[in-house]
Design a protein around this motif. Sequence first.
Motif, PDB file in Angstrom:
ATOM      1  N   ILE A 153       8.276   9.017  -3.005  1.00 37.11           N
ATOM      2  CA  ILE A 153       7.104   9.682  -2.441  1.00 37.11           C
ATOM      3  C   ILE A 153       6.013   9.721  -3.510  1.00 37.11           C
ATOM      4  O   ILE A 153       6.212  10.327  -4.568  1.00 37.11           O
ATOM      5  N   PRO A 154       4.859   9.078  -3.285  1.00 40.57           N
ATOM      6  CA  PRO A 154       3.743   9.205  -4.230  1.00 40.57           C
ATOM      7  C   PRO A 154       3.025  10.534  -4.029  1.00 40.57           C
ATOM      8  O   PRO A 154       2.869  10.997  -2.888  1.00 40.57           O
ATOM      9  N   LEU A 155       2.604  11.152  -5.134  1.00 42.18           N
ATOM     10  CA  LEU A 155       1.892  12.423  -5.094  1.00 42.18           C
ATOM     11  C   LEU A 155       0.593  12.280  -5.883  1.00 42.18           C
ATOM     12  O   LEU A 155       0.620  12.079  -7.103  1.00 42.18           O
ATOM     13  N   GLU A 156      -0.541  12.363  -5.206  1.00 38.85           N
ATOM     14  CA  GLU A 156      -1.820  12.181  -5.896  1.00 38.85           C
ATOM     15  C   GLU A 156      -2.106  13.374  -6.798  1.00 38.85           C
ATOM     16  O   GLU A 156      -1.892  14.528  -6.412  1.00 38.85           O
ATOM     17  N   VAL A 157      -2.574  13.074  -8.017  1.00 35.32           N
ATOM     18  CA  VAL A 157      -2.863  14.120  -9.001  1.00 35.32           C
ATOM     19  C   VAL A 157      -4.276  13.922  -9.560  1.00 35.32           C
ATOM     20  O   VAL A 157      -4.796  12.802  -9.573  1.00 35.32           O
ATOM     21  N   PRO A 158      -4.916  14.997 -10.034  1.00 34.52           N
ATOM     22  CA  PRO A 158      -6.250  14.864 -10.629  1.00 34.52           C
ATOM     23  C   PRO A 158      -6.175  14.243 -12.017  1.00 34.52           C
ATOM     24  O   PRO A 158      -5.375  14.667 -12.859  1.00 34.52           O
ATOM     25  N   HIS A 159      -6.991  13.217 -12.244  1.00 38.92           N
ATOM     26  CA  HIS A 159      -7.018  12.561 -13.543  1.00 38.92           C
ATOM     27  C   HIS A 159      -8.358  11.831 -13.668  1.00 38.92           C
ATOM     28  O   HIS A 159      -9.169  11.830 -12.741  1.00 38.92           O
ATOM     29  N   ARG A 160      -8.594  11.221 -14.817  1.00 44.67           N
ATOM     30  CA  ARG A 160      -9.843  10.465 -15.022  1.00 44.67           C
ATOM     31  C   ARG A 160      -9.750   9.159 -14.240  1.00 44.67           C
ATOM     32  O   ARG A 160      -9.236   8.159 -14.733  1.00 44.67           O
ATOM     33  N   ASP A 161     -10.269   9.160 -13.034  1.00 47.69           N
ATOM     34  CA  ASP A 161     -10.059   8.057 -12.102  1.00 47.69           C
ATOM     35  C   ASP A 161     -11.234   7.072 -12.099  1.00 47.69           C
ATOM     36  O   ASP A 161     -11.898   6.880 -11.087  1.00 47.69           O
ATOM     37  N   GLU A 162     -11.477   6.436 -13.247  1.00 51.12           N
ATOM     38  CA  GLU A 162     -12.596   5.499 -13.337  1.00 51.12           C
ATOM     39  C   GLU A 162     -12.421   4.300 -12.406  1.00 51.12           C
ATOM     40  O   GLU A 162     -13.382   3.843 -11.783  1.00 51.12           O
ATOM     41  N   PHE A 163     -11.211   3.759 -12.332  1.00 52.66           N
ATOM     42  CA  PHE A 163     -10.986   2.527 -11.580  1.00 52.66           C
ATOM     43  C   PHE A 163     -10.029   2.695 -10.399  1.00 52.66           C
ATOM     44  O   PHE A 163      -9.956   1.829  -9.539  1.00 52.66           O
ATOM     45  N   SER A 164      -9.278   3.775 -10.396  1.00 52.58           N
ATOM     46  CA  SER A 164      -8.320   3.982  -9.308  1.00 52.58           C
ATOM     47  C   SER A 164      -7.978   5.456  -9.219  1.00 52.58           C
ATOM     48  O   SER A 164      -8.264   6.229 -10.136  1.00 52.58           O
ATOM     49  N   GLU A 165      -7.372   5.839  -8.116  1.00 50.39           N
ATOM     50  CA  GLU A 165      -6.789   7.167  -8.040  1.00 50.39           C
ATOM     51  C   GLU A 165      -5.536   7.197  -8.927  1.00 50.39           C
ATOM     52  O   GLU A 165      -5.082   6.169  -9.414  1.00 50.39           O
ATOM     53  N   THR A 166      -4.968   8.394  -9.111  1.00 49.94           N
ATOM     54  CA  THR A 166      -3.770   8.550  -9.941  1.00 49.94           C
ATOM     55  C   THR A 166      -2.690   9.270  -9.134  1.00 49.94           C
ATOM     56  O   THR A 166      -2.980  10.239  -8.433  1.00 49.94           O
ATOM     57  N   GLY A 189       0.788  -1.219   0.000  1.00 53.69           N
ATOM     58  CA  GLY A 189       0.000   0.000   0.000  1.00 53.69           C
ATOM     59  C   GLY A 189       0.823   1.273   0.000  1.00 53.69           C
ATOM     60  O   GLY A 189       1.930   1.333   0.549  1.00 53.69           O
ATOM     61  N   LEU A 190       0.268   2.280  -0.656  1.00 59.01           N
ATOM     62  CA  LEU A 190       0.870   3.607  -0.692  1.00 59.01           C
ATOM     63  C   LEU A 190      -0.093   4.616  -0.088  1.00 59.01           C
ATOM     64  O   LEU A 190      -1.316   4.429  -0.112  1.00 59.01           O
ATOM     65  N   LYS A 191       0.460   5.685   0.426  1.00 62.18           N
ATOM     66  CA  LYS A 191      -0.323   6.819   0.911  1.00 62.18           C
ATOM     67  C   LYS A 191       0.292   8.074   0.328  1.00 62.18           C
ATOM     68  O   LYS A 191       1.510   8.269   0.391  1.00 62.18           O
ATOM     69  N   SER A 192      -0.543   8.914  -0.247  1.00 65.86           N
ATOM     70  CA  SER A 192      -0.021  10.116  -0.895  1.00 65.86           C
ATOM     71  C   SER A 192       0.790  10.957   0.078  1.00 65.86           C
ATOM     72  O   SER A 192       0.428  11.123   1.247  1.00 65.86           O
ATOM     73  N   ASP A 193       1.905  11.479  -0.413  1.00 66.92           N
ATOM     74  CA  ASP A 193       2.811  12.350   0.348  1.00 66.92           C
ATOM     75  C   ASP A 193       3.574  11.625   1.446  1.00 66.92           C
ATOM     76  O   ASP A 193       4.222  12.278   2.274  1.00 66.92           O
ATOM     77  N   SER A 194       3.515  10.295   1.472  1.00 71.37           N
ATOM     78  CA  SER A 194       4.242   9.537   2.493  1.00 71.37           C
ATOM     79  C   SER A 194       5.514   8.945   1.891  1.00 71.37           C
ATOM     80  O   SER A 194       5.470   8.314   0.834  1.00 71.37           O
ATOM     81  N   LEU A 195       6.619   9.118   2.586  1.00 66.99           N
ATOM     82  CA  LEU A 195       7.914   8.668   2.084  1.00 66.99           C
ATOM     83  C   LEU A 195       8.115   7.178   2.325  1.00 66.99           C
ATOM     84  O   LEU A 195       7.811   6.661   3.401  1.00 66.99           O
TER      85      LEU A 195
END
Length: 316
Positions: free
Chosen positions: A185-198, A169-175
Amino acid sequence: MRISFFLFLLLCCSCADINEQDDKKEPIRPEGVELMILGIAQDAGFPQTACQSPCCENLLENGKKGALVTCLGLVNHKDKRQYMFEASPDFPSQLASLNARSGLTDNLCDGIFITHAHMGHYTGLMYLGRESVGSSAVPVYSMPRLANYLSANGPWSQLVGLNNIELRGLKSDSLIQLDPSIKVIPLEVPHRDEFSETVGYKIIGPEKSALFIPDIDKWSKWDLDIKEQVSQVDFAFLDATFYRNGEIWGRDMSQIPHPFVEETINLFDAVPFEEKQKIFFIHLNHTNPLLSSEEAKLEVLNKGFNIAEEGMLFSL
Protein backbone atom coordinates in the motif's frame (compact mmCIF):
# COMPACT_ATOMS: atom_id res chain seq x y z
CA MET A 1 49.61 -49.37 17.33
CA ARG A 2 50.18 -49.72 13.58
CA ILE A 3 46.62 -51.03 13.04
CA SER A 4 45.20 -48.14 15.05
CA PHE A 5 47.17 -45.68 12.97
CA PHE A 6 45.75 -47.05 9.70
CA LEU A 7 42.25 -47.03 11.16
CA PHE A 8 42.82 -43.39 12.07
CA LEU A 9 43.86 -42.62 8.49
CA LEU A 10 40.82 -44.45 7.13
CA LEU A 11 38.47 -42.48 9.37
CA CYS A 12 40.08 -39.19 8.36
CA CYS A 13 39.70 -40.02 4.67
CA SER A 14 36.06 -41.01 5.20
CA CYS A 15 35.33 -37.75 7.00
CA ALA A 16 37.03 -35.81 4.23
CA ASP A 17 34.85 -37.56 1.64
CA ILE A 18 31.71 -36.77 3.64
CA ASN A 19 32.71 -33.11 4.01
CA GLU A 20 33.48 -32.91 0.31
CA GLN A 21 30.03 -34.30 -0.48
CA ASP A 22 28.40 -31.86 1.96
CA ASP A 23 30.15 -28.97 0.24
CA LYS A 24 28.54 -30.01 -3.04
CA LYS A 25 25.03 -29.96 -1.62
CA GLU A 26 22.72 -27.08 -2.49
CA PRO A 27 22.50 -24.57 0.37
CA ILE A 28 19.26 -24.73 2.33
CA ARG A 29 17.11 -21.80 1.25
CA PRO A 30 14.84 -19.98 3.68
CA GLU A 31 11.09 -20.18 3.22
CA GLY A 32 8.28 -17.67 3.23
CA VAL A 33 8.69 -13.93 2.71
CA GLU A 34 11.79 -12.03 3.83
CA LEU A 35 12.60 -8.35 3.91
CA MET A 36 16.30 -7.50 3.62
CA ILE A 37 18.06 -4.19 4.37
CA LEU A 38 20.24 -3.41 1.34
CA GLY A 39 21.32 0.12 2.29
CA ILE A 40 20.85 2.66 5.09
CA ALA A 41 22.50 5.93 4.00
CA GLN A 42 20.94 9.15 2.76
CA ASP A 43 20.90 9.70 -1.02
CA ALA A 44 24.56 10.68 -1.38
CA GLY A 45 25.93 7.70 0.54
CA PHE A 46 28.63 7.45 3.20
CA PRO A 47 31.29 8.72 2.84
CA GLN A 48 29.80 11.57 0.87
CA THR A 49 31.40 13.19 -2.18
CA ALA A 50 34.02 15.85 -1.32
CA CYS A 51 33.25 15.58 2.39
CA GLN A 52 36.14 16.88 4.48
CA SER A 53 34.40 16.55 7.82
CA PRO A 54 35.79 14.20 10.48
CA CYS A 55 32.85 11.82 9.99
CA CYS A 56 34.06 10.97 6.47
CA GLU A 57 37.80 11.56 6.90
CA ASN A 58 38.03 9.19 9.87
CA LEU A 59 36.19 6.53 7.92
CA LEU A 60 38.56 6.77 4.96
CA GLU A 61 41.74 7.06 7.04
CA ASN A 62 40.88 3.98 9.11
CA GLY A 63 39.82 1.93 6.10
CA LYS A 64 36.40 1.28 7.56
CA LYS A 65 33.38 0.23 5.55
CA GLY A 66 30.96 2.98 4.61
CA ALA A 67 27.23 2.60 3.99
CA LEU A 68 25.20 2.07 0.82
CA VAL A 69 22.23 4.25 -0.05
CA THR A 70 18.88 3.30 1.46
CA CYS A 71 17.13 0.38 -0.20
CA LEU A 72 15.01 -2.60 0.86
CA GLY A 73 14.82 -6.01 -0.80
CA LEU A 74 11.86 -8.33 -0.59
CA VAL A 75 11.97 -12.06 -1.39
CA ASN A 76 9.09 -14.49 -1.77
CA HIS A 77 11.06 -17.72 -1.49
CA LYS A 78 8.08 -19.97 -2.14
CA ASP A 79 7.08 -18.36 -5.44
CA LYS A 80 10.66 -17.40 -6.39
CA ARG A 81 9.98 -13.72 -6.79
CA GLN A 82 11.93 -10.69 -5.58
CA TYR A 83 11.34 -6.96 -5.37
CA MET A 84 13.26 -3.82 -4.49
CA PHE A 85 12.05 -0.70 -2.73
CA GLU A 86 14.09 2.14 -4.25
CA ALA A 87 16.55 2.04 -7.13
CA SER A 88 19.55 3.68 -5.50
CA PRO A 89 22.90 4.65 -7.09
CA ASP A 90 24.22 1.46 -5.45
CA PHE A 91 21.76 -0.67 -7.45
CA PRO A 92 24.30 -3.17 -8.92
CA SER A 93 25.76 -4.32 -5.61
CA GLN A 94 22.38 -4.25 -3.89
CA LEU A 95 20.81 -6.41 -6.57
CA ALA A 96 23.74 -8.83 -6.24
CA SER A 97 23.11 -9.08 -2.49
CA LEU A 98 19.42 -9.68 -3.08
CA ASN A 99 20.15 -12.37 -5.67
CA ALA A 100 22.56 -14.08 -3.29
CA ARG A 101 19.86 -14.23 -0.63
CA SER A 102 17.05 -15.32 -2.95
CA GLY A 103 19.12 -17.74 -5.05
CA LEU A 104 17.62 -16.11 -8.15
CA THR A 105 21.03 -15.37 -9.63
CA ASP A 106 19.78 -14.91 -13.19
CA ASN A 107 16.91 -12.69 -12.16
CA LEU A 108 16.53 -8.92 -12.11
CA CYS A 109 13.43 -7.83 -10.24
CA ASP A 110 9.79 -8.72 -10.41
CA GLY A 111 9.09 -5.16 -9.39
CA ILE A 112 10.82 -1.97 -8.23
CA PHE A 113 8.92 0.47 -6.01
CA ILE A 114 10.13 4.09 -6.05
CA THR A 115 9.23 6.56 -3.30
CA HIS A 116 10.10 9.80 -5.15
CA ALA A 117 12.40 11.58 -7.59
CA HIS A 118 15.36 12.52 -5.40
CA MET A 119 18.74 11.20 -6.47
CA GLY A 120 19.13 8.34 -4.02
CA HIS A 121 15.75 6.81 -4.75
CA TYR A 122 15.40 6.40 -8.50
CA THR A 123 18.71 7.01 -10.33
CA GLY A 124 19.69 3.34 -10.06
CA LEU A 125 17.19 2.72 -12.86
CA MET A 126 19.99 3.78 -15.22
CA TYR A 127 21.58 0.36 -14.78
CA LEU A 128 18.61 -1.20 -16.57
CA GLY A 129 19.37 0.73 -19.77
CA ARG A 130 21.14 -0.22 -22.99
CA GLU A 131 24.55 0.92 -21.69
CA SER A 132 24.23 -1.65 -18.92
CA VAL A 133 22.01 -4.74 -18.60
CA GLY A 134 19.47 -3.76 -21.27
CA SER A 135 16.57 -5.22 -19.33
CA SER A 136 13.15 -6.08 -20.69
CA ALA A 137 9.97 -4.66 -19.15
CA VAL A 138 11.05 -4.58 -15.51
CA PRO A 139 7.96 -3.35 -13.62
CA VAL A 140 8.58 0.03 -11.99
CA TYR A 141 5.81 1.10 -9.63
CA SER A 142 5.36 4.86 -9.39
CA MET A 143 2.87 7.57 -8.56
CA PRO A 144 1.39 9.70 -11.43
CA ARG A 145 3.79 12.68 -11.28
CA LEU A 146 6.80 10.39 -11.02
CA ALA A 147 5.58 8.30 -13.96
CA ASN A 148 5.17 11.47 -16.04
CA TYR A 149 8.63 12.67 -15.03
CA LEU A 150 10.27 9.39 -16.05
CA SER A 151 8.36 9.31 -19.33
CA ALA A 152 9.08 12.91 -20.32
CA ASN A 153 12.71 13.40 -19.27
CA GLY A 154 15.88 11.76 -20.52
CA PRO A 155 17.63 9.52 -19.94
CA TRP A 156 14.72 7.89 -18.12
CA SER A 157 12.40 8.33 -21.09
CA GLN A 158 14.73 6.09 -23.09
CA LEU A 159 14.21 3.32 -20.56
CA VAL A 160 10.47 3.64 -21.20
CA GLY A 161 10.85 3.96 -24.97
CA LEU A 162 13.09 0.89 -25.27
CA ASN A 163 10.85 -1.09 -22.92
CA ASN A 164 13.69 -1.57 -20.43
CA ILE A 165 11.17 -0.66 -17.76
CA GLU A 166 7.39 -0.90 -17.67
CA LEU A 167 5.76 1.85 -15.62
CA ARG A 168 2.94 0.68 -13.39
CA GLY A 169 0.76 3.30 -11.78
CA LEU A 170 0.14 3.69 -8.07
CA LYS A 171 -2.62 5.45 -6.17
CA SER A 172 -2.13 6.49 -2.58
CA ASP A 173 -3.89 4.27 -0.03
CA SER A 174 -4.74 1.68 -2.70
CA LEU A 175 -3.76 -1.93 -2.07
CA ILE A 176 -1.73 -3.85 -4.65
CA GLN A 177 -1.66 -7.66 -4.57
CA LEU A 178 1.87 -8.34 -5.83
CA ASP A 179 1.70 -12.11 -5.64
CA PRO A 180 -0.16 -14.69 -3.52
CA SER A 181 1.87 -13.76 -0.42
CA ILE A 182 2.63 -10.02 -0.66
CA LYS A 183 0.50 -6.88 -0.63
CA VAL A 184 1.73 -3.28 -0.85
CA ILE A 185 0.00 0.00 0.00
CA PRO A 186 1.58 3.35 -1.01
CA LEU A 187 1.06 6.20 1.47
CA GLU A 188 1.61 9.76 0.23
CA VAL A 189 3.70 11.91 2.57
CA PRO A 190 4.69 15.61 2.58
CA HIS A 191 8.17 16.21 1.22
CA ARG A 192 10.10 18.51 -1.13
CA ASP A 193 8.26 17.44 -4.27
CA GLU A 194 10.15 19.29 -7.00
CA PHE A 195 9.74 16.57 -9.63
CA SER A 196 7.30 14.06 -8.16
CA GLU A 197 5.07 13.33 -5.23
CA THR A 198 6.55 11.28 -2.35
CA VAL A 199 5.23 8.09 -0.81
CA GLY A 200 6.13 5.60 1.85
CA TYR A 201 5.05 1.97 1.65
CA LYS A 202 3.24 -0.48 3.85
CA ILE A 203 4.48 -3.96 2.95
CA ILE A 204 2.22 -6.81 4.03
CA GLY A 205 3.44 -10.41 4.10
CA PRO A 206 1.50 -13.56 4.99
CA GLU A 207 2.31 -13.21 8.70
CA LYS A 208 3.79 -9.77 9.42
CA SER A 209 3.97 -6.29 7.94
CA ALA A 210 6.40 -3.38 7.66
CA LEU A 211 6.23 0.38 7.17
CA PHE A 212 8.90 2.10 5.06
CA ILE A 213 9.10 5.90 5.15
CA PRO A 214 12.65 6.99 4.29
CA ASP A 215 11.74 10.62 3.53
CA ILE A 216 9.18 12.99 5.04
CA ASP A 217 9.33 16.67 5.99
CA LYS A 218 7.95 16.37 9.54
CA TRP A 219 5.62 13.89 11.22
CA SER A 220 3.40 16.80 12.27
CA LYS A 221 2.82 17.77 8.62
CA TRP A 222 1.40 14.36 7.70
CA ASP A 223 -2.36 13.92 7.70
CA LEU A 224 -1.85 10.47 9.26
CA ASP A 225 -0.65 9.81 12.81
CA ILE A 226 2.77 8.12 12.68
CA LYS A 227 2.22 6.50 16.09
CA GLU A 228 -1.02 4.96 14.85
CA GLN A 229 0.69 3.77 11.65
CA VAL A 230 3.49 2.12 13.63
CA SER A 231 0.95 0.42 15.89
CA GLN A 232 -0.53 -1.31 12.82
CA VAL A 233 2.71 -2.99 11.68
CA ASP A 234 5.43 -5.25 13.07
CA PHE A 235 8.44 -3.26 11.78
CA ALA A 236 8.83 0.42 10.89
CA PHE A 237 11.79 1.78 8.92
CA LEU A 238 11.63 5.53 9.49
CA ASP A 239 13.37 8.65 8.21
CA ALA A 240 16.43 9.39 10.36
CA THR A 241 18.30 11.66 7.97
CA PHE A 242 19.50 13.98 10.73
CA TYR A 243 20.03 13.32 14.42
CA ARG A 244 19.43 16.86 15.64
CA ASN A 245 19.03 20.46 14.53
CA GLY A 246 22.27 22.29 13.70
CA GLU A 247 23.93 19.09 12.55
CA ILE A 248 24.97 20.62 9.22
CA TRP A 249 27.13 23.62 9.96
CA GLY A 250 26.49 26.75 7.89
CA ARG A 251 23.21 25.57 6.33
CA ASP A 252 19.62 26.50 7.13
CA MET A 253 18.23 23.08 7.98
CA SER A 254 14.66 24.33 7.60
CA GLN A 255 15.36 24.22 3.85
CA ILE A 256 15.95 20.46 4.04
CA PRO A 257 13.29 19.42 6.56
CA HIS A 258 13.26 15.94 8.03
CA PRO A 259 12.11 14.64 11.43
CA PHE A 260 15.22 14.69 13.59
CA VAL A 261 15.95 11.43 15.38
CA GLU A 262 15.65 13.33 18.67
CA GLU A 263 12.15 14.48 17.63
CA THR A 264 11.01 10.97 16.76
CA ILE A 265 12.37 9.61 20.03
CA ASN A 266 10.52 12.30 21.99
CA LEU A 267 7.32 11.70 20.00
CA PHE A 268 7.36 8.01 20.93
CA ASP A 269 8.59 8.57 24.49
CA ALA A 270 5.32 7.59 26.16
CA VAL A 271 4.47 4.55 24.03
CA PRO A 272 5.13 1.03 25.37
CA PHE A 273 8.61 -0.42 24.96
CA GLU A 274 7.27 -3.01 22.50
CA GLU A 275 6.14 -0.22 20.16
CA LYS A 276 9.54 1.48 20.28
CA GLN A 277 11.19 -1.83 19.42
CA LYS A 278 9.36 -1.86 16.09
CA ILE A 279 11.22 1.26 14.91
CA PHE A 280 14.44 1.01 12.90
CA PHE A 281 16.06 4.33 11.98
CA ILE A 282 17.15 4.44 8.34
CA HIS A 283 18.22 6.94 5.61
CA LEU A 284 21.11 8.41 7.63
CA ASN A 285 22.97 11.46 6.37
CA HIS A 286 26.77 11.23 6.51
CA THR A 287 26.72 13.76 9.38
CA ASN A 288 24.37 11.62 11.49
CA PRO A 289 26.33 10.28 14.50
CA LEU A 290 24.38 7.02 14.30
CA LEU A 291 26.72 6.15 11.43
CA SER A 292 29.96 6.80 13.26
CA SER A 293 29.47 7.26 17.01
CA GLU A 294 29.10 4.19 19.24
CA GLU A 295 27.97 6.49 22.04
CA ALA A 296 25.09 7.87 19.95
CA LYS A 297 24.09 4.37 18.84
CA LEU A 298 24.05 3.10 22.41
CA GLU A 299 21.94 6.06 23.54
CA VAL A 300 19.27 5.27 20.92
CA LEU A 301 19.34 1.53 21.62
CA ASN A 302 19.05 2.08 25.38
CA LYS A 303 15.88 4.09 24.79
CA GLY A 304 14.29 1.10 23.08
CA PHE A 305 14.76 1.99 19.42
CA ASN A 306 16.77 0.23 16.71
CA ILE A 307 19.14 1.32 13.95
CA ALA A 308 18.91 -0.35 10.55
CA GLU A 309 22.02 -2.16 9.33
CA GLU A 310 22.85 -3.59 5.92
CA GLY A 311 22.12 -7.29 5.74
CA MET A 312 19.41 -7.33 8.41
CA LEU A 313 16.63 -9.85 7.65
CA PHE A 314 12.99 -9.72 8.73
CA SER A 315 10.43 -12.48 8.22
CA LEU A 316 7.09 -11.24 6.95
